[in-house]
Scaffold this active site. Structure first.
Site, PDB file in Angstrom:
ATOM      1  N   PHE A 231       0.819  -1.219   0.000  1.00 16.18           N
ATOM      2  CA  PHE A 231       0.000   0.000   0.000  1.00 16.18           C
ATOM      3  C   PHE A 231       0.851   1.265   0.000  1.00 16.18           C
ATOM      4  CE2 PHE A 231      -2.111  -3.382   2.549  1.00 16.18           C
ATOM      5  CZ  PHE A 231      -2.986  -3.801   1.569  1.00 16.18           C
ATOM      6  N   GLY A 500       2.192  -0.790 -11.947  1.00 17.40           N
ATOM      7  CA  GLY A 500       2.901  -2.054 -12.099  1.00 17.40           C
ATOM      8  C   GLY A 500       2.491  -2.811 -13.344  1.00 17.40           C
ATOM      9  N   ILE A 577     -10.428  -4.079 -18.021  1.00 17.03           N
ATOM     10  CA  ILE A 577     -10.144  -4.849 -16.809  1.00 17.03           C
ATOM     11  C   ILE A 577      -9.548  -6.186 -17.257  1.00 17.03           C
ATOM     12  CG2 ILE A 577     -11.219  -6.123 -14.932  1.00 17.03           C
ATOM     13  CD1 ILE A 577     -11.079  -3.294 -14.160  1.00 17.03           C
ATOM     14  N   LEU A 578      -8.320  -6.450 -16.856  1.00 22.46           N
ATOM     15  CA  LEU A 578      -7.597  -7.612 -17.396  1.00 22.46           C
ATOM     16  C   LEU A 578      -8.072  -8.920 -16.793  1.00 22.46           C
ATOM     17  CD1 LEU A 578      -4.027  -6.019 -17.488  1.00 22.46           C
ATOM     18  CD2 LEU A 578      -5.613  -6.382 -19.397  1.00 22.46           C
ATOM     19  N   ASN A 579      -8.563  -8.848 -15.546  1.00 22.19           N
ATOM     20  CA  ASN A 579      -9.058 -10.052 -14.886  1.00 22.19           C
ATOM     21  C   ASN A 579     -10.207  -9.610 -13.984  1.00 22.19           C
ATOM     22  OD1 ASN A 579      -9.484 -12.134 -12.931  1.00 22.19           O
ATOM     23  ND2 ASN A 579      -7.468 -12.984 -13.414  1.00 22.19           N
ATOM     24  N   GLN A 586      -9.598  -6.109  -6.112  1.00 19.97           N
ATOM     25  CA  GLN A 586      -8.711  -4.993  -5.799  1.00 19.97           C
ATOM     26  C   GLN A 586      -9.490  -3.680  -5.655  1.00 19.97           C
ATOM     27  OE1 GLN A 586      -5.546  -4.377  -8.634  1.00 19.97           O
ATOM     28  NE2 GLN A 586      -4.214  -3.458  -7.097  1.00 19.97           N
ATOM     29  N   LYS A 649      -5.919   0.741 -17.519  1.00 23.09           N
ATOM     30  CA  LYS A 649      -5.469   1.764 -16.581  1.00 23.09           C
ATOM     31  C   LYS A 649      -5.238   1.098 -15.219  1.00 23.09           C
ATOM     32  CE  LYS A 649      -8.169   5.391 -18.901  1.00 23.09           C
ATOM     33  NZ  LYS A 649      -9.311   6.343 -18.763  1.00 23.09           N
ATOM     34  N   GLU A 653      -5.188   2.076  -6.905  1.00 27.86           N
ATOM     35  CA  GLU A 653      -5.449   3.186  -5.999  1.00 27.86           C
ATOM     36  C   GLU A 653      -6.782   3.880  -6.229  1.00 27.86           C
ATOM     37  OE1 GLU A 653      -1.459   4.875  -4.889  1.00 27.86           O
ATOM     38  OE2 GLU A 653      -0.957   3.983  -6.807  1.00 27.86           O
TER      39      GLU A 653
END
Lengths: 693, 182, 335
Positions: A231, A500, A577-579, A586, A649, A653
Site C-alpha cells: 500500500f 505495475g 479490466i484484465l481479470n 482490488q 489503466k 489506488e
C-alpha cells in the site's frame, strides 16, 4: 492505434499462487527456514529529538544467547542514497522517536527482546514539535512528493471568488494514517563471501537491490516471492538497513528482523495530516467560475514528503479561474511516504465534499453539478483526454444505485431508529508507466518462461502478467510460466503508482513481439528474446487517468450517532479490466480502504511523547469484516488505445479515491450534519444537537 | 535465558517433542522452533487474527498462547486442513471466491472460518444473533460478525463472507465458478 | 520480556499457596490479557502459575435457582449455555459483544473480570501512568482520552476505564464472585469487587495477592433480568472496546417501570451501576422523557475531561442515547 486482441485478458483466471496462499505454504520474507537464523530486536529512541551521549550495552551483551549488540560506534559508514532514512546508526543525532539507535542479535526472539530492554541509551533531549498545527510554521516546498509543482493556477481566483454569485468556502481535515499491511516489514538477510542475499517484504526487488548496493557497496540479491501487502509502505526503510548491518557482522548466518506492529507506526512511513481550504465559486446555473484548493500538510523535518492533496483538483473540473497550493509544516517525526492514493485520497475528500456543499447551496443535484463542469480538455495543460469516463460513471452508477429514488433534502429517511442518506464523491488517478523494466521470454519444455522482476503484493501481478503474456504470444495461459519477485530475473520496476501492470505488461508485450518476430509460432527449445519497457508514444499527447464515481448509503443511529455504511457502489472508468475477478477484488479492497479512512483511521500523535499513542490494532482501527456490508465495484466499457497495448489503466489506488467524500456527503444527507474532519465518528453527530427526530 | 521445559505437541498430525523457554508463545514455537510457518505474525498482541490455529478443535490465537501451557495438545494450521480427499471445503471456497489478495492473513482466516462454522453448527450465538435462544442461521451478517476477529488489510471481506457462506452450506464450488488455472 | 518460571499446580489450593508464597508471581488462565502485558513490559512476573487446569469448567444450578459458573468456563461456552441465554440474556449478549471468536474461546470467566484497562498510556511503559506506578501522573489527562472515564474519577487522578463487557452485565445482575485465598474461601458481591481508582489506581479490584477467582454465581433470574440485554457502542462494528456500553434489565407493567437495572461500561474505573437512575425510574412511566430524566440524574456527577487529542464530553449524550434507546427497546411498545 488499437489495443491488443484479448483472449486471456478479460478472463477471470484464478490466482496462480492461490493454492500456496490458502494452505499457508506461500513463503513471505519471514518464512524462510534456515539453520542458525539469528533474530534482531531493535533499540529505539524514546524522544523525538536529541543527541545520544552514551550507550551502555554491557548488560545486554552478557545475556546468554546474545550474539552481538550493534550501535553507531561500530557501524560502518554507509554509501549515500540521498534518503536520510537510510542513514542508520550513522551518528548520534535523533531525528524522531522510534529511530533505531541500536540492535541486539540473539539466538532466539525472547532473548533478543529481553536484551534490547537492557541496553541503556543516554540522550540529551532537544525541544521537538510533533503535533500538526496547520497554523504553525509552514514553508512553500519546491515540489510535491510526486515531483509536480507545489502551486498551480490560472486567471484571478480571488477576484473571481469576490464576484461569483454562489460561493462555498470550507476547510477539511484529514488525519495522519498508517498503511498497516498485515505482514509487518520483514527482512531476512545473509551476508556471505562478499555477497548479500535478502528476503525482503518489498514492493520492488530491484529498487531494494539498488539501495542496498549503494549503501553497502556489495553484490546484492533480493527475493520477494510473496509480499503481505504494501500500500505504498514497502519501499526500503531503516529496518532493512539495520538488518543488513547486523548480517554483515555475522557472515554466513541469516539475520531476521520482523517489525512488531508498534514499529509499524514509527518506522515505515505514513500518510501525513492535511488541512485543506476549498473555495468554489459558481454561477447560479452551477458553472464553476473558480476552484481554489489550498493545502497545508505535515512533513518531516529530516525528510521532506509533501502529500499532493491538491493535485487531482488540477484536472477534475473545468473553471476559468483556478488555484492549487501546498504548504508544509515540518515535524520531528519519521518520514511520511506514499499511501494508497497519495494526494488523491485526502484531496478528493476536500474537493468532493466542497462540491457537495456547492450543490446544496445551488439546490442542484450533485451529479448534475459535476456533469455541468466536465472539462473538454485537461483544464491546466490543455491536453485532450485519452479517455475520460467520469460522466458515464456518474450516470451509470446513479442508475444502478437507485440515486433518483432519494429525496435530495437532508434528514428525510428514518428507518428503525437510523437516519439514512446517500452521497456521491468522484475521483481520478493518473495512468502511469514507469521505465526501466526488462522482460525475458524463453521457450523451454513446451512453455514460455516469462521473467521480469515484478512484485506480487496481492494485486495479482503473477496472474495478470500470465494473461498478458498469453495474449501477446497468442497462446493459452497454460503455456506461460511467469517468474517474478527476484533480482535473479531481469529488472522490474516497483509495484506502485498503480503502474505495475502497465509498466511490466507493456514490457512483456514488447518482448513477446520480439520473440514472435524472431522465432514465429513454433520456437525451438531455448529460444529467447528480451525487451526493455517501451516509451509510450502518446505520452505528452494525451492526459491519461482513471476515473470513478463513488456512491454511498450511510446510516446514523438517531440516539447514539453510530455511523455505518450499508452500501457502497463504485463505478469505474479504468480502461480494460484484465481479470474481472482479481480486478473487482482490488477495487473493492480500495473502496473498503475508503470506508476505513472515512470512519476509522487516525493516528493520534501525543506531542508530549512524540509518538503515535494509538499504535496498535486495538487503538488504530482499520475496517473489520462487520464494518463492510454491500460493496460493489463495477466498471463502464472503456476502450483506451493510448495508455498501453493492453488498454488497461491502473486500478490499485482509484478504488479508495472519493469514498470518504461520498460517505461524508451521505452522512450530511442522512442527518443534516456536515462533518469536515476525518474520521467521522459518533461524537460528530452527538454534539450537533441534530440527531433526535 | 530461562530454563527450558520439555513438552510435546502435535501439529498438523505430526507429533513433536521439544523444550521451550516458558516465554515462548505457541506461535513462535510453531514458526521458529518447528518451522511451521503457515500461522502468521501480524500483530503478536491478539488484535489481528493472522495467527489463528485450531487448538484441540477450537480456533484460538497462537500469539497469546504460551506454548508450555499447551503441552500434549493438538494444533491444526491451514496447511493441515487438507485430507486425502483434497483441500478442505473452506480452503476450496477461498480459492473459488478469490477471498484473499496478498494472502498473509489467509491461513488465519481459513482456520477461523473452520472454527466459526463449527461454532455455528453447535448453535453458539453471536453478537448479531437476533434471538439468543433461537436457531443460528449462518447468513452474511452472522458470518461477517463471526469473522471480524480476522483483519484483512487488502479488505477481501466481501469475498471472504461469500466463501464462508458457501462452505458453511456445503455448496462450495470446486473452483468451477472461475476458469481454472493449470 | 524478563524470564519467568512456569508452574502448573494440580489443585486450586496449591495454586493459591504457590502464588501467595511469591509476591511477584501471577496466575495464568486464558492468557489473552496477561501475554499482551508480558510482551509490552507492563507486568514482569517472576513466575506464572497456570490455573487453567485447576479452575473448573462447569456451569451448575444453584439451590436458590441461580447458576454457578466455574472460573475456568471459556467466555464462548458461557455465552452459548442455553440456561444463560434464556435466563440471563444480558450476560450472553455482553460476552458476545466483546473481543473475537478466537479470544472468547481462550478467555476464562474469572480472567475476564480481571482484565486491565486498555488505556494506551497504561499499555506503553515509556509514558507515565499512575495506574502502573503510583509515583507517576496520569498521561491520559491532556492526552488521548476519548475512551476514558467520566464517572467516579478524582481530580488529576487515573481516568482509565474497565474494559470488561461481561463484568458490566454481572454488576447489573448482582452476581457474586467466589474467591479462594490464602485464608480460605469467601464471597464478594460483584458490585464490591471492582474499585474506583481513589488513592490507589494500581488496584482494579479488592482482591489481595494470592486470591483466586473460582466461580461466579448468578442469582435466580427475575422478570426484569429475563428481559435484559447488553448494548455496546463502539467506533468499529465489531472487535473493538466500548466507547460506552449498558447492561439493562427492565420490567414494565401497565406502562410503569416495576423493576430496572442499569450498569454502564466505558464510563468509569469499574463497571458503573446506575443506582440513581434506577431509583429515579422505579414506579415511573416507561417513557423516553422519564428514561432521559433518570439517566440525566445519574450523569449529574459526571466529570468529562477535555483534551487537545480528543476529550470525552461526548460520552454524556452518548450514555444518554444508549440507555434511553435500550430501555425503549426493552419496554417494547410501552415507551
Amino acid at each position: 492505434m488499437t489495443t491488443m486482441d484479448a483472449r486471456s485478458m478479460g478472463a477471470s483466471v484464478r490466482r496462480i499462487e492461490g493454492p500456496d496462499k490458502v494452505t499457508g505454504t506461500a513463503t513471505y520474507a519471514g518464512d524462510t527456514v534456515a539453520d542458525g537464523t539469528l533474530v534482531l530486536h531493535p533499540v529505539q529512541a524514546t524522544v523525538a529529538r536529541g543527541e545520544i551521549t552514551a550507550i551502555d550495552t554491557a548488560v545486554a551483551e552478557a545475556l546468554p544467547g546474545v550474539v552481538a549488540v550493534l550501535t553507531h560506534r561500530d557501524a560502518p559508514t554507509l554509501g549515500d542514497t540521498g534518503d536520510p532514512e537510510h542513514r542508520v546508526l550513522q551518528g548520534t543525532t535523533i531525528h524522531h522517536r522510534g529511530q533505531f539507535v541500536a540492535a541486539v542479535l540473539a539466538e532466539h526472539a525472547e532473548v533478543a527482546a529481553e536484551a534490547a530492554g537492557l541496553v541503556v541509551v543516554t540522550v540529551d533531549e532537544a525541544p521537538s514539535t510533533t503535533g500538526f498545527d496547520p497554523d504553525g510554521e509552514a514553508y512553500a516546498p519546491s515540489a510535491l512528493a510526486n515531483g509536480q509543482p507545489a502551486d498551480s493556477g490560472a486567471g484571478d481566483p480571488d477576484a473571481a471568488l469576490a464576484a461569483a454569485p454562489v460561493v462555498v468556502r470550507a476547510s477539511y481535515a484529514t488525519p495522519m494514517e498508517h498503511h498497516n499491511p498485515m505482514e509487518p516489514h520483514t527482512t531476512t538477510a545473509t551476508w556471505v563471501d562478499g555477497r548479500l542475499e535478502v528476503f525482503e517484504a518489498t514492493q520492488g526487488v530491484e529498487s531494494s537491490r539498488q539501495t542496498l548496493a549503494t549503501l553497502f557497496d556489495v553484490e546484492v540479491v533480493v527475493h520477494a516471492s510473496h509480499v503481505g501487502g504494501g500500500f505504498g509502505s514497502k519501499g526500503l526503510h531503516a529496518g532493512t538497513v539495520l538488518a543488513v548491518l547486523a548480517a554483515r557482522t555475522v557472515p554466513g548466518r541469516p539475520v531476521r528482523f520482523a517489525l512488531g506492529r508498534r514499529q509499524m507506526f514509527e518506522a515505515v512511513g505514513y500518510r501525513p495530516a492535511t488541512l485543506q481550504h476549498l473555495s468554489l465559486g459558481a454561477s447560479h446555473d452551477g458553472r464553476l467560475e473558480v476552484v481554489a484548493h489550498d493545502v497545508v500538510g505535515a512533513t518531516a523535518r529530516y525528510k521532506e514528503f509533501v502529500e499532493p492533496a491538491g493535485g487531482s483538483t488540477r484536472s477534475m473540473y473545468a473553471a476559468p479561474h483556478r488555484r492549487t497550493s501546498h504548504r508544509a509544516v515540518p515535524l520531528d517525526l519519521d518520514g511520511p511516504t506514499y499511501m494508497r492514493g497519495p494526494g488523491e485520497a485526502p484531496g478528493s475528500f476536500g474537493l468532493e465534499c466542497a462540491m457537495d456543499e456547492l450543490a446544496v447551496a445551488l439546490d442542484l443535484d450533485p451529479i448534475e453539478l459535476r456533469v455541468r463542469n466536465e472539462p473538454e480538455v485537461h483544464p491546466e495543460n490543455g491536453l485532450p483526454f485519452s479517455s475520460r469516463g467520469l460522466v458515464e460513471c456518474l450516470r451509470t452508477g446513479a442508475e444502478r444505485f437507485g440515486w433518483s429514488s432519494w429525496d435530495r433534502a437532508p434528514r428525510r429517511r428514518l428507518v428503525d431508529g437510523w437516519w439514512h442518506g446517500v452521497g456521491v464523491g468522484c475521483g481520478t488517478f493518473p495512468t502511469l508507466r514507469f521505465p526501466g523494466s526488462t522482460a525475458e521470454i524463453t521457450f523451454t519444455g513446451g512453455r514460455y518462461v516469462v521473467a521480469i522482476g515484478a512484485a506480487d503484493i496481492g494485486q495479482g501481478a503473477r496472474t495478470v502478467l500470465t494473461q498478458i503474456a498469453a495474449d501477446a504470444l497468442g497462446v493459452d495461459v497454460t503455456a506461460i510460466a511467469v517468474e517474478i519477485g527476484s533480482t535473479q530475473v531481469p529488472v522490474g520496476s516497483i509495484a506502485g503508482g498503480s503502474a505495475g501492470t502497465a509498466s511490466w505488461g507493456s514490457t512483456v508485450v514488447e518482448a513477446a513481439d520480439r520473440f514472435r518476430d524472431k522465432y514465429g509460432e513454433n520456437p525451438d527449445d531455448g529460444d529467447h528474446a528480451d525487451a526493455a519497457t517501451p516509451d509510450n508514444p502518446w505520452a505528452g499527447e494525451y492526459a491519461m487517468a482513471a476515473y470513478v464515481a463513488q456512491f454511498a448509503e450511510v446510516a446514523v443511529h438517531a440516539d447514539t450517532g453510530e455511523i455505518r455504511v450499508p452500501r457502497l457502489l463504485g463505478m469505474f472508468g479504468v480502461g480494460r479490466i484484465l481479470n474481472p475477478t482479481l480486478g473487482r477484488s482490488q477495487l473493492q479492497g480500495g473502496m473498503v480502504w475508503g470506508l476505513s479512512m472515512a470512519l476509522h483511521e487516525e493516528s493520534v500523535v501525543d506531542p508530549r511523547f512524540g509518538e503515535v499513542i494509538n499504535h496498535d490494532f486495538a487503538g488504530y482501527h482499520v475496517a473489520s469484516n462487520a464494518d463492510v456490508r454491500r460493496v460493489e465495484a463495477e466498471w463502464i466499457d472503456e476502450d483506451d488505445p493510448y495508455v498501453n497495448p493492453m488498454g488497461a489503466k491502473g486500478i490499485g489506488e482509484i478504488g479508495i479515491v472519493g469514498v470518504a467524500a461520498a460517505i461524508a456527503n451521505a452522512a450530511y444527507h442522512a442527518t443534516g450534519v456536515r462533518v469536515r474532519s476525518l474520521p467521522i465518528t459518533c461524537d460528530d453527530f452527538l454534539t450537533s444537537g441534530l440527531l433526535s427526530p | 535465558m530461562s530454563t527450558t521445559i520439555p513438552m510435546s505437541i502435535t501439529v498438523d498430525g505430526e507429533r513433536h517433542d521439544l523444550a521451550v523457554d516458558p516465554r515462548t508463545t505457541l506461535l513462535d514455537a510453531l514458526r521458529e522452533r518447528l518451522r511451521v510457518t503457515t500461522a502468521k505474525k501480524g500483530c503478536d498482541h491478539g488484535q489481528c487474527g493472522a495467527c489463528t490455529v485450531l487448538l484441540d478443535g477450537r480456533r484460538v490465537l497462537s500469539c497469546l498462547t504460551l506454548a508450555v501451557a499447551k503441552d500434549g495438545s493438538h494444533v491444526v494450521t491451514a496447511d493441515g486442513l487438507a485430507t486425502d480427499d483434497g483441500l478442505h471445503p473452506v480452503t476450496e471456497a477461498f480459492l473459488a471466491y478469490d477471498a484473499y489478495q496478498c494472502g498473509f492473513c489467509t491461513p488465519g482466516q481459513i482456520c477461523s472460518a473452520v472454527g466459526a462454522i463449527d461454532e455455528a453448527r453447535r448453535g453458539m450465538p453471536s453478537a448479531v444473533t437476533a434471538d439468543l435462544t433461537g436457531e443460528v442461521t449462518l447468513d452474511r451478517t452472522e458470518i461477517a460478525e463471526r469473522m471480524s476477529g480476522n483483519l484483512c488489510r487488502c479488505a477481501a471481506y466481501v469475498n471472504i463472507v461469500s466463501a464462508v457462506e458457501d462452505a458453511a452450506h456445503g455448496t462450495a464450488p470446486r473452483s468451477s465458478t472461475l476458469e481454472a488455472q493449470a | 520480556m524478563k524470564p519467568f518460571t512456569y508452574a502448573r499446580p494440580a489443585v486450586a489450593s496449591e495454586a493459591v499457596t504457590t502464588l501467595a508464597a511469591d509476591p511477584d508471581a501471577r496466575f495464568l488462565a486464558g492468557g489473552t490479557n496477561l501475554l499482551d502485558h508480558l510482551k509490552l513490559g507492563v507486568v514482569e512476573p517472576s513466575q506464572l502459575v497456570d490455573v487453567s487446569r485447576v479452575t473448573g469448567t462447569a456451569i451448575e444450578e444453584l439451590a436458590d435457582g441461580g447458576l454457578r459458573i466455574d472460573a475456568g468456563v471459556p467466555n464462548s461456552d458461557l455465552a452459548a449455555d442455553a440456561r444463560v441465554r434464556e435466563r440471563y440474556p444480558a450476560v450472553a449478549a455482553a460476552i458476545l459483544a466483546g473481543a473475537s471468536g478466537q479470544l472468547r474461546n481462550m478467555a476464562s470467566t474469572g480472567g475476564n473480570l480481571l482484565q486491565r484497562t486498555r488505556c494506551a498510556y497504561f499499555a506503553d511503559p515509556t509514558t507515565p501512568c499512575t495506574k502502573r506506578d503510583l509515583s507517576q501522573g496520569c498521561s491520559a489527562r491532556g492526552g488521548w482520552a476519548r475512551y476514558h472515564a467520566v464517572l467516579g474519577t478524582a481530580a488529576d487522578g487515573c481516568i482509565a476505564t474497565h474494559p470488561s463487557d461481561l463484568a458490566v452485565a454481572l454488576v447489573a445482575l448482582d452476581a457474586q464472585v467466589q474467591v479462594l485465598g490464602p485464608d480460605g474461601a469467601r464471597t464478594i458481591p460483584i458490585g464490591e469487587f471492582h474499585r474506583l481508582p481513589g488513592d490507589d489506581p494500581t488496584r482494579d479490584t479488592v482482591l489481595a495477592h494470592g486470591d483466586l477467582v473460582t466461580a461466579v454465581d448468578l442469582p435466580a433470574t427475575t422478570p426484569a433480568v429475563r428481559n435484559s440485554t447488553y448494548r455496546k457502542v463502539r467506533d468499529r462494528a465489531s472487535y473493538a472496546f466500548a466507547l460506552v456500553s449498558a447492561a439493562v434489565a427492565l420490567e414494565v407493567a401497565d406502562g410503569t417501570v416495576v423493576d430496572v437495572r442499569i450498569a454502564l461500561g466505558g464510563v468509569a474505573h469499574k463497571p458503573w451501576r446506575a443506582t440513581t437512575a434506577e431509583a429515579t425510574l422505579r414506579g415511573r412511566p416507561a417513557t423516553d422523557d422519564e428514561f432521559r430524566a433518570a439517566i440525566a440524574a445519574e450523569l449529574d456527577a459526571a466529570a468529562p475531561v477535555d483534551s487537545p487529542l480528543g476529550g470525552n464530553a461526548f460520552k454524556i449524550p452518548l450514555v444518554t442515547g444508549t440507555v434511553v434507546s435500550t430501555l425503549r427497546a426493552l419496554a417494547g411498545g410501552a415507551a
